[in-house]
Design a protein around this motif. Structure first.
Motif, mmCIF file in Angstrom:
data_model
loop_
_atom_site.group_PDB
_atom_site.id
_atom_site.type_symbol
_atom_site.label_atom_id
_atom_site.label_comp_id
_atom_site.label_asym_id
_atom_site.label_seq_id
_atom_site.Cartn_x
_atom_site.Cartn_y
_atom_site.Cartn_z
ATOM 1 N N GLU A 1 -15.579 4.209 -3.793
ATOM 2 C CA GLU A 1 -15.443 3.154 -2.783
ATOM 3 C C GLU A 1 -14.965 1.845 -3.427
ATOM 4 O OE1 GLU A 1 -19.305 3.158 -1.090
ATOM 5 O OE2 GLU A 1 -18.942 4.905 0.196
ATOM 6 N N GLU B 1 0.844 -1.203 0.000
ATOM 7 C CA GLU B 1 0.000 0.000 0.000
ATOM 8 C C GLU B 1 0.878 1.253 0.000
ATOM 9 O OE1 GLU B 1 -3.321 0.427 0.132
ATOM 10 O OE2 GLU B 1 -4.205 -1.450 0.858
ATOM 11 N N LEU C 1 -11.991 10.228 -1.509
ATOM 12 C CA LEU C 1 -13.088 9.969 -0.566
ATOM 13 C C LEU C 1 -12.927 10.794 0.697
ATOM 14 C CD1 LEU C 1 -13.532 6.090 -0.852
ATOM 15 C CD2 LEU C 1 -15.291 7.815 -1.305
ATOM 16 N N GLN C 2 -11.702 10.860 1.177
ATOM 17 C CA GLN C 2 -11.433 11.635 2.389
ATOM 18 C C GLN C 2 -11.684 13.127 2.144
ATOM 19 O OE1 GLN C 2 -7.524 10.975 3.947
ATOM 20 N NE2 GLN C 2 -7.877 12.141 5.817
ATOM 21 N N LYS D 1 -8.901 6.651 -2.149
ATOM 22 C CA LYS D 1 -9.044 6.897 -0.711
ATOM 23 C C LYS D 1 -8.872 8.377 -0.387
ATOM 24 C CE LYS D 1 -7.567 2.313 0.919
ATOM 25 N NZ LYS D 1 -6.524 1.544 1.635
ATOM 26 N N ALA E 1 -11.333 2.284 -4.185
ATOM 27 C CA ALA E 1 -10.508 2.264 -2.969
ATOM 28 C C ALA E 1 -10.104 0.839 -2.604
ATOM 29 C CB ALA E 1 -11.263 2.910 -1.811
ATOM 30 N N ARG E 2 -10.724 -0.150 -3.259
ATOM 31 C CA ARG E 2 -10.343 -1.562 -3.070
ATOM 32 C C ARG E 2 -9.617 -2.094 -4.311
ATOM 33 N NH1 ARG E 2 -15.814 -1.464 -1.640
ATOM 34 N NH2 ARG E 2 -16.387 -2.723 -3.479
ATOM 35 N N ARG F 1 -5.772 2.886 -5.811
ATOM 36 C CA ARG F 1 -6.355 2.703 -4.477
ATOM 37 C C ARG F 1 -6.083 3.923 -3.590
ATOM 38 N NH1 ARG F 1 -6.242 -2.600 -0.649
ATOM 39 N NH2 ARG F 1 -6.656 -3.562 -2.649
ATOM 40 N N THR G 1 -10.729 8.261 -10.627
ATOM 41 C CA THR G 1 -10.632 8.714 -9.222
ATOM 42 C C THR G 1 -10.490 10.225 -9.132
ATOM 43 O OG1 THR G 1 -8.198 8.610 -9.030
ATOM 44 C CG2 THR G 1 -9.423 6.574 -8.613
#
Length: 711
Positions: free
Chosen positions: A689, A176, A707-708, A704, A692-693, A700, A678
Motif C-alpha cells: 500500500e 501514471e 494488491l489487486q 497496485k 502504491a503511492r 506504483r 513489489t
C-alpha cells in the motif's frame, strides 16, 4: 517514594506531569527505561535534560526526544537522521524554518536526505532540495511523490544519472501507467546499469539460488544461464515451476533432476515428450509415489522403467505392474523389490545393480540412434559418441564429411583399432588429437602420431599411461624438449621414479609441474617444500596431497599473497589454517577462503561479516547453503550498506527474506530495489500500500497490480 516499583502509577504520573520539577524529572529518568521514555515525552522537560536523553541507548527514548517541542535545535536536527518523521511532525520544526529559512543548510546531510523522503514534507523543502549540490539530497527529492513538475524538470538534467532517471520516471512528470506496466518495466530495467550488464548480475544471482522468476522474464532469454538456474539446488521452487514450461528440453531436464523441484512440477514433467526428462523425473529422490506409479503404468522406455523400479519410493502396485514389463531386467528387479517386502533401506540395491550389469543395462537402441541421426546433425554426433554403437555404424560415421562427427568417433572408447588407425591420418588436427587421447589407441599408432608436426599432439601422447619407449627416452634425454618434460611432470600416471628425477630438473618450470602432480609421495612433497622457486611453493600449496603440517608452515612463514591464495583454495586445509587465513590482510586470500568448498559455516560466518564487500559477496552463497538459518546475519550486514548496490539487491531477492526486512526498506533510493519488493511473495500488504503511492510510475503500477492480485 522509596520502595515503590518503577512501574507504579504515581511514578508514571510524575514522569508525564508538566508540574514535576526538572530535578525530579532527571531523577525519574534514571530509575528505568520506561520512565525515561515518559520523561522524554514530557513538554515540561528542560532542553538540557532532553539533550542528555538524546544520547540514551534506548531508541524509544531518543524517538520521544525527537518529537518533543522543547528539544534544542541542534539536537533536533541531528535526530532527523534516525527519526525524520518525528522531527518533521514536531510542532516547533515549522516555526524554526520560518525563523531561519537557512535551517535546512544547517541540518546534517544524512538527516536532510531522510527528511525529504517523508510524505508530509512541505513542498518548499522539496523545491529547495532540488537545487542542492548533494546527489543523494537530489535523489530524496526525486523520490518524493509530492515533488512538483518544475523541480523534477530540473532534476531530470542532473549530472547524476540515477537522479535524472528517478526524475524522468516520476509520476508527476511522466504520468501514471494505466496499462502494459509490466512491458514498460522490462524496457526501463534494461536501460538501468543492471540491465546493460545483466549477464554478470544474473549469473551472480543464479549462483546464490536467489533469483525469482520475474527477474528471468525481464531479461533476454539465455539458455546457458537458464540451465544454470534450473540446475542450482538453491533456486526457489516457484522459479523452477516456471522453467518447467521452457521449450528447451535440456532446461526441463535440469529442472527434472533438481532436488528442489516441487512435486506438482515433477508430475507435469513425467509426461514430457522427451524421454530423458521423464528419466530424470524417475530418478529424482523427491518424486512422489503417485508420479512413479503413473510412470510404471504409462512409460514404454526401458531406461525410465528401470529408474522407476529402482526408486526407493516406488509403491508395491507400481512394482506389480512392472513385473509384466517386456524388458526382462525391469521385471527381474521388480520381483527382487517385491521379495524384499518394500524395504526402503536400499538393502536390495546391490543385488539390483548386479541384475542390471549382467543384462548390460544402459545400451541405447540402435534403431533409436539411427532415427536420431536422421533428425539432426547433433544426432550423428550423439550416435558416434554412444558407447553401444556398433562397429559398422562407427565405420560409416568415421567417413562423415562433418569433422565433429569424426571427432566423436575418435573419442568413443569402443571404437575398433582399425578405425582409430584410419582416423590417425585424418586431415583435421583435432580428430588426430582425440585418437591420441583414446585409451584404446595402441602404441604403434601412437608412435605414428608421435611424428606429427603439432607439439600439442606429441604432448598428449607423452601423457599416456604407457607411452612409447622412444618418447620416454626423449623426455629424459639431453636434447629433450622442455614442454614434453612439463607435460610428463604433471601427468598423474607418471611413475614415481620418473617424478623423482624430474623434481631435480634444472628448469624451474618442470619442477613447478611436478608440484602440481596429484600423485606426489610424502618424500617428494617434503623435498619440493624446500625449493627456492616461488611458483613451486604456490603449486604445492594448492596440491590436495600436501599435508596440513606443511600448509600451516607456509601460512605462518608469510611467504606472500600468491602462496596464501593457493593455501586458501586447498580443499584439505585444517581449522587452524582457516583461522589464520580468515584474519589475513589481503582480501583476495579471504575471497578464496570463502569460495573453498571445505570452509565451514563458522569461518564463513566471519567472512559474511568481513569489512570488504567483495569478500562478503563471495561468502553469501556458501554460507546460506551450509546455514540457511543464517540469513538474518547476512541481512544485518548488507542492510547497513548505505550505497545502493547489486549485492544488496541480490540479498533482498532471497526467497527466504523476512517480511519485516522488506517493510523496513520500502524507501530504498534505487527504484529497481523498490520494484523488486513489489514482486516479492513475502511483501506485506501494508508495504504494498505504501509502494502504491510511490513516486516512480513503474513501482506504483506494479504495487497496485500486486494488491489487486492478492484481493
Amino acid at each position: 517514594m522509596e520502595g515503590k516499583p518503577p512501574e507504579s502509577p504515581s511514578l508514571q504520573q510524575e514522569a508525564v506531569s508538566e508540574k514535576t520539577s526538572s530535578a525530579r524529572l532527571k531523577e525519574l529518568a534514571g530509575v528505568s527505561p520506561d520512565l525515561a521514555r515518559l520523561v522524554a515525552s514530557n513538554p515540561g522537560a528542560t532542553p538540557e535534560l532532553l539533550r542528555e536523553l538524546a544520547g540514551s541507548r534506548d531508541p524509544h527514548t531518543r524517538q520521544n526526544v525527537a518529537a518533543n517541542p522543547n528539544t534544542p535545535t541542534e539536537v533536533l536536527l541531528k535526530l532527523g537522521k534516525e527519526f525524520p518523521e518525528e522531527v518533521l511532525n514536531n510542532p516547533v520544526f515549522s516555526l524554526l524554518f520560518l525563523e531561519n529559512p537557512n535551517i535546512l543548510n544547517e541540518m546534517p546531510v544524512t538527516a536532510l536526505r531522510n527528511l525529504l523522503k517523508q510524505e508530509g514534507v512541505p513542498v518548499a523543502f522539496l523545491e529547495w532540495g532540488a537545487h542542492s549540490w548533494d546527489a543523494e539530497v537530489q535523489m530524496a527529492v526525486a523520490m518524493n511523490a509530492q515533488t512538483p513538475s518544475a523541480a523534477l524538470q530540473k532534476l531530470a538534467k542532473s549530472q547524476d544519472s540515477n537522479v535524472a532517471e528517478a526524475a524522468r520516471l516520476h509520476v508527476n512528470l511522466a504520468g501514471e501507467i494505466t496499462e502494459d506496466w509490466d512491458e514498460r518495466a522490462k524496457t526501463e530495467i534494461l536501460n538501468t546499469e543492471i540491465g546493460k550488464s545483466y549477464w554478470d548480475y544474473l549469473e551472480s544471482l543464479a549462483n546464490t539460488g536467489a533469483i525469482p522468476y520475474f527477474v528471468i522474464q525481464t531479461f533476454p532469454e539465455n539458455c546457458e544461464l537458464l540451465h544454470q538456474i534450473a540446475s542450482n539446488p538453491h533456486t526457489p521452487g516457484r522459479t523452477l515451476e516456471e522453467l518447467v514450461k521452457n521449450r528447451d528440453w535440456e532446461i526441463r531436464l535440469a529442472v527434472a533432476a533438481n532436488p528442489r523441484t516441487p512435486a506438482r512440477s515433477l508430475a507435469h514433467l513425467c509426461v514430457d515428450k522427451n524421454w530423458w526428462v521423464r528419466w530424470e523425473v524417475a530418478r529424482n529422490p523427491n518424486t512422489p509415489a503417485r508420479v512413479l506409479e503413473h510412470l510404471a503404468v504409462r512409460e514404454v522406455r526401458e531406461e525410465v522403467q528401470l529408474a522407476v523400479v529402482t526408486h526407493v519410493e516406488t509403491p508395491a502396485p507400481a512394482l506389480q505392474k512392472l513385473l509384466k514389463s517386456r524388458y526382462s531386467k525391469v521385471a527381474a528387479v521388480a520381483r527382487l523389490r517385491l521379495d524384499w517386502a518394500g524395504d526402503k533401506k536400499k538393502g536390495w540395491l546391490e543385488e539390483a545393480n548386479q541384475i542390471i550389469q549382467n543384462t548390460e543395462l544402459g545400451n541405447k537402441d540402435i534403431e533409436d540412434l539411427e532415427n536420431l541421426a536422421k533428425t539432426a546433425r547433433s544426432g550423428e554426433r550423439a550416435m558416434a559418441s554412444n558407447i553401444s554403437a556398433e562397429g559398422k555404424m562407427l565405420e560409416d560415421l568415421a567417413r562423415e564429411k562433418n569433422w565433429q562427427v569424426r571427432l566423436e568417433v575418435a573419442k568413443n572408447p569402443n571404437t575398433p583399432e582399425t578405425i582409430l588407425e584410419y582416423l590417425a591420418r585424418d586431415s583435421e588436427f583435432w580428430v588426430r588429437l582425440e585418437v591420441a587421447h583414446n585409451p584404446n589407441t595402441p602404441g604403434r599408432i601412437l608412435e605414428e602420431l608421435g611424428m606429427d608436426d603439432y607439439s600439442q599432439l606429441r604432448s598428449l601422447i607423452s601423457e599416456k599411461t604407457d607411452p612409447p619407449a622412444s618418447l620416454i627416452a626423449d623426455i629424459l634425454g639431453p636434447e629433450a624438449e622442455f614442454w614434453i618434460a612439463v607435460e610428463v611432470a604433471q601427468n598423474p600416471n607418471t611413475p614415481v621414479s620418473l617424478l623423482e628425477r624430474l623434481a631435480k630438473h634444472n628448469q624451474a618450470g618442470v619442477r613447478e609441474s611436478v608440484a602440481k602432480n596429484s600423485n606426489l609421495t610424502a618424500s617428494l612433497i617434503k623435498q619440493l617444500a624446500e625449493d627456492d622457486d616461488f611458483q613451486v611453493i604456490c603449486n604445492l600449496a594448492l596440491n590436495p596431497n600436501t599435508p596440513a603440517s606443511i600448509l600451516e608452515k607456509f601460512a605462518r612463514a608469510r611467504q606472500g599473497f600468491w602462496v596464501n591464495v593457493s593455501i586458501a583454495s586447498n580443499p584439505n586445509i585444517t581449522a587452524s589454517i582457516q583461522e589464520l587465513l580468515v584474519k589475513n590482510n589481503d582480501s583476495g586470500v579471504r575471497q578464496n577462503l570463502a569460495s573453498n568448498p571445505s570452509t565451514p559455516a563458522s569461518i564463513l560466518e566471519q567472512l559474511v561479516s568481513d569489512g570488504d564487500s567483495r569478500v562478503r559477496q563471495v561468502a553469501i552463497a556458501p554460507y546460506l547453503a551450509k546455514k540457511p538459518e543464517g540469513l538474518p546475519l547476512v541481512l544485518e550486514h548488507y542492510n547497513k550498506d548505505d550505497k545502493p548496490s547489486f549485492k544488496r539487491l541480490m540479498v533482498m531477492l532471497h526467497p527466504e527474506i523476512p517480511a519485516q526486512f522488506l517493510a523496513q526498506n520500502v524507501r530504498w533510493s534505487v527504484w529497481l530495489e523498490r520494484y523488486a519488493i513489489t514482486q516479492h511473495a513475502n511483501t506485506p500488504l501494508n508495504t504494498l500500500e505504501v509502494l502504491a503511492r510511490d513516486s516512480n510510475r513503474i513501482v506504483r503500477a506494479a504495487a497496485k497490480a500486486n494488491l489487486q492480485g492478492r484481493s
